[in-house]
Design an enzyme around this catalytic site. Sequence first.
Site, PDB file in Angstrom:
ATOM      1  N   LYS A 157       0.864  -1.202   0.000  1.00  0.00           N
ATOM      2  CA  LYS A 157       0.000   0.000   0.000  1.00  0.00           C
ATOM      3  C   LYS A 157       0.895   1.244   0.000  1.00  0.00           C
ATOM      4  O   LYS A 157       1.084   1.887   1.028  1.00  0.00           O
ATOM      5  CB  LYS A 157      -0.927   0.006   1.216  1.00  0.00           C
ATOM      6  CG  LYS A 157      -2.195  -0.805   0.998  1.00  0.00           C
ATOM      7  CD  LYS A 157      -3.091  -0.802   2.215  1.00  0.00           C
ATOM      8  CE  LYS A 157      -3.956   0.417   2.326  1.00  0.00           C
ATOM      9  NZ  LYS A 157      -5.073   0.466   1.385  1.00  0.00           N
TER      10      LYS A 157
HETATM   11  N1  PMP Z   1      -7.465  -2.868  -3.027  1.00  0.00           N
HETATM   12  C1  PMP Z   1      -6.976  -1.639  -2.791  1.00  0.00           C
HETATM   13  C2  PMP Z   1      -6.265  -0.934  -3.893  1.00  0.00           C
HETATM   14  C3  PMP Z   1      -7.163  -1.039  -1.532  1.00  0.00           C
HETATM   15  O1  PMP Z   1      -6.677   0.181  -1.291  1.00  0.00           O
HETATM   16  C4  PMP Z   1      -7.876  -1.736  -0.534  1.00  0.00           C
HETATM   17  C5  PMP Z   1      -8.135  -1.083   0.783  1.00  0.00           C
HETATM   18  N2  PMP Z   1      -7.110  -1.289   1.703  1.00  0.00           N
HETATM   19  C6  PMP Z   1      -8.339  -3.027  -0.815  1.00  0.00           C
HETATM   20  C7  PMP Z   1      -8.117  -3.560  -2.080  1.00  0.00           C
HETATM   21  C8  PMP Z   1      -9.037  -3.847   0.214  1.00  0.00           C
HETATM   22  O2  PMP Z   1      -8.133  -4.312   1.181  1.00  0.00           O
HETATM   23  P1  PMP Z   1      -8.597  -4.548   2.675  1.00  0.00           P
HETATM   24  O3  PMP Z   1      -9.739  -5.487   2.620  1.00  0.00           O
HETATM   25  O4  PMP Z   1      -7.413  -5.137   3.344  1.00  0.00           O
HETATM   26  O5  PMP Z   1      -8.978  -3.240   3.231  1.00  0.00           O
END
Ligand code: PMP
Length: 305
Positions: A157
Amino acid sequence: MELPKHAFFLGKIVPYSEAKVGVATHAFNYGTAVFGGLRGYWNEEKKKLFVFRPMDHYRRFLNSCRILCMEFDHTPESLTQLTLELLRKDNYQQNIYIRPLAYKADEQIGVRLHDLTDELTIFAMPFGQYIKNDTSAHVTISSWRRIDDNMIPARSKISGAYVNSALAKTDAARAGFDEALVLTQDGHLSEGSAMNLFIVRDNVLITPPVTENILEGITRRTVIELAKNELKLAVVERPIDRTEIYICDELILTGTAAQVTAVSRVDHRPVGSGEMGPIAETLRKLFYDVVRGNNPKYAHWNLAV
Ligand code: PMP
């Protein structure tokens, strides 16, 4: 949006107004930061705030750090502990969003990852629904393509990488859609701007594998487990063609912010019946029970503050 009350900043918890960085900060100039995003759910009956799967979030967060050559002495346990300290000080009695952020903190010019100081901050703020239409979202397939693992890795991220998401999201929102889906360079469905995606075809739940330039979502993992264990559904991870979403029975988006969102139209085409399907509806109910700490079977995912 309400501002956070406090932040963990330069090694201690301070009032949010004191958590400031200079304009020359490396991460601010070059996007050299990584973040996480967790939710805390207020359970009114139990009068408790539950953080959802903090250890899994912090494991991914530290992996994101590794990709940007950041070295911390922290472990998922120590970061969870820090978060608890912060939340006890904040004392929220409502749903919140928690943002850990690791960043290249030096105030100097020069694009690189090495020989820089890494700092860590964590803050939390009240947070409600992210996608307003979460039982009948209308999404578009973006003309922007997903960043590739060999350009900016999506499994980390990385702050700078979110410009890719922001480009897709803004074009979609300005064109009147609730969300954007992005394709990989070779034209398969990757994910939404900040959420993973699932389709249902003939009672099989299908989601792109982690090699399709997705973020390895904690909610994705949660939904896979709930679908297998509770709905007894077959779950398949494989590439998804664009036109499969025109003919699938259901389309579901998952994420910490988006939670479990049912999509009912894609580019003005109805998904399935054009209304939320039974699998999305069941998964949503299960998910909201689990995250609020109301399902004893999954209580190990809920950390009480
Ligand atoms: N894809 C992206 C690009 C994201 O930013 C997120 C949010 N964190 C997700 C998927 C979903 O991930 P998570 O379920 O861990 O929040």
